[in-house]
Design a protein around this motif. Structure first.
Motif, PDB file in Angstrom:
ATOM      1  N   THR A  17       0.832  -1.205   0.000  1.00  0.00           N
ATOM      2  CA  THR A  17       0.000   0.000   0.000  1.00  0.00           C
ATOM      3  C   THR A  17       0.868   1.257   0.000  1.00  0.00           C
ATOM      4  O   THR A  17       0.552   2.244  -0.678  1.00  0.00           O
ATOM      5  N   THR A  18       1.966   1.258   0.716  1.00  0.00           N
ATOM      6  CA  THR A  18       2.860   2.404   0.728  1.00  0.00           C
ATOM      7  C   THR A  18       3.513   2.567  -0.643  1.00  0.00           C
ATOM      8  O   THR A  18       3.642   3.682  -1.164  1.00  0.00           O
ATOM      9  N   ARG A  19       3.927   1.452  -1.237  1.00  0.00           N
ATOM     10  CA  ARG A  19       4.499   1.522  -2.578  1.00  0.00           C
ATOM     11  C   ARG A  19       3.483   2.049  -3.580  1.00  0.00           C
ATOM     12  O   ARG A  19       3.818   2.837  -4.449  1.00  0.00           O
ATOM     13  N   LEU A  20       2.247   1.639  -3.449  1.00  0.00           N
ATOM     14  CA  LEU A  20       1.189   2.118  -4.331  1.00  0.00           C
ATOM     15  C   LEU A  20       0.993   3.623  -4.163  1.00  0.00           C
ATOM     16  O   LEU A  20       0.877   4.364  -5.144  1.00  0.00           O
ATOM     17  N   ARG A  21       0.985   4.093  -2.930  1.00  0.00           N
ATOM     18  CA  ARG A  21       0.830   5.530  -2.673  1.00  0.00           C
ATOM     19  C   ARG A  21       2.002   6.319  -3.268  1.00  0.00           C
ATOM     20  O   ARG A  21       1.819   7.376  -3.859  1.00  0.00           O
ATOM     21  N   TRP A  22       3.231   5.789  -3.081  1.00  0.00           N
ATOM     22  CA  TRP A  22       4.392   6.463  -3.662  1.00  0.00           C
ATOM     23  C   TRP A  22       4.298   6.467  -5.192  1.00  0.00           C
ATOM     24  O   TRP A  22       4.592   7.476  -5.853  1.00  0.00           O
TER      25      TRP A  22
END
Length: 182
Positions: A17-22
Motif C-alpha cells: 500500500t505504501t508503494r502504491l501511494r508512492w
C-alpha cells in the motif's frame, strides 16, 4: 550509484500500500509536469499569435489612415468633377479667372477619353503677362472649383520687355463621361 541502489532497496522493503501511494504520487507529479509543459507551450503559442496580431493591427491603422487620406482626395476630385457643367470649357475658365494678356488665343485640342471622365483640352496663348499674373493664373487653374490638368506649360520672357512673359499652356478640363447608351 550506491544512493540509487539504497533507495531502490528501501522501496522494495515497503509494504504494497505504501508503494502504491508512492507510485500514485510520482504519477501525479509527472502528470502535473506534463500538463504544465503543455500549458506553457500553449501560452507561448498564444503569446506569439498575440504579437503577430498586434503587428497586423498597427499595420491596419496605418493603412486606414492612408485610405482616409486617399478617400478624401478622391472625394475632393469627385466634388470638383460634379461642379463641372456640360457647357464648361477651358476658354470659359480662362475668361472667369479674368487674367488676360495683351494678346490671347485659345485653340481647342483633342483631349483624352478615360474611364469615368472626358478631357476637354485647349491650347491657350497669353502674351505680355507679369510673373505675378502668371503665378495667379496657374494657381487658380490648379486650385479652382473645377478639375483642370495643366498638361504642358511654356514660359518665355519677352525680348522687348523682360519683365513680361509669354505663356503657352495646354490645359484639359475634366468632365464626367456621358452615362447614356452609345
Amino acid at each position: 550509484m550506491t544512493y540509487l541502489r539504497l533507495l531502490a532497496e528501501q522501496y522494495r522493503n515497503l509494504d504494497s500500500t505504501t508503494r502504491l501511494r508512492w507510485g500514485v504520487g510520482i504519477a501525479i507529479v509527472l502528470a502535473l509536469a506534463v500538463l504544465f509543459s503543455a500549458a506553457n507551450t500553449r501560452i507561448a503559442y498564444l503569446s506569439k499569435l498575440r504579437t503577430a496580431r498586434e503587428r497586423d493591427v498597427a499595420e491596419m491603422l496605418i493603412l486606414r489612415q492612408r485610405y482616409q487620406i486617399a478617400n478624401a482626395g478622391a472625394q475632393k476630385l469627385a466634388n470638383r468633377l460634379a461642379a463641372t457643367r456640360p457647357d464648361d470649357s477651358p476658354a470659359k475658365l480662362i475668361d472667369e479667372i479674368g487674367i488676360k494678356g495683351k494678346n490671347s488665343q485659345i485653340k481647342p485640342v483633342k483631349g483624352d477619353e478615360q474611364p469615368g471622365f472626358v478631357e476637354d483640352a485647349a491650347e491657350v496663348k497669353l502674351d505680355g503677362l507679369t510673373a505675378n499674373e502668371t503665378v495667379n493664373l496657374l494657381y487658380r487653374l490648379e486650385k479652382g472649383s473645377k478639375p483642370v490638368i495643366i498638361k504642358k506649360a511654356l514660359l518665355k520672357a519677352r525680348f522687348d520687355d523682360p519683365s513680361r512673359l509669354d505663356l503657352t499652356l495646354t490645359i484639359a478640363l475634366l468632365k464626367a463621361a456621358p452615362t447614356g447608351p452609345r
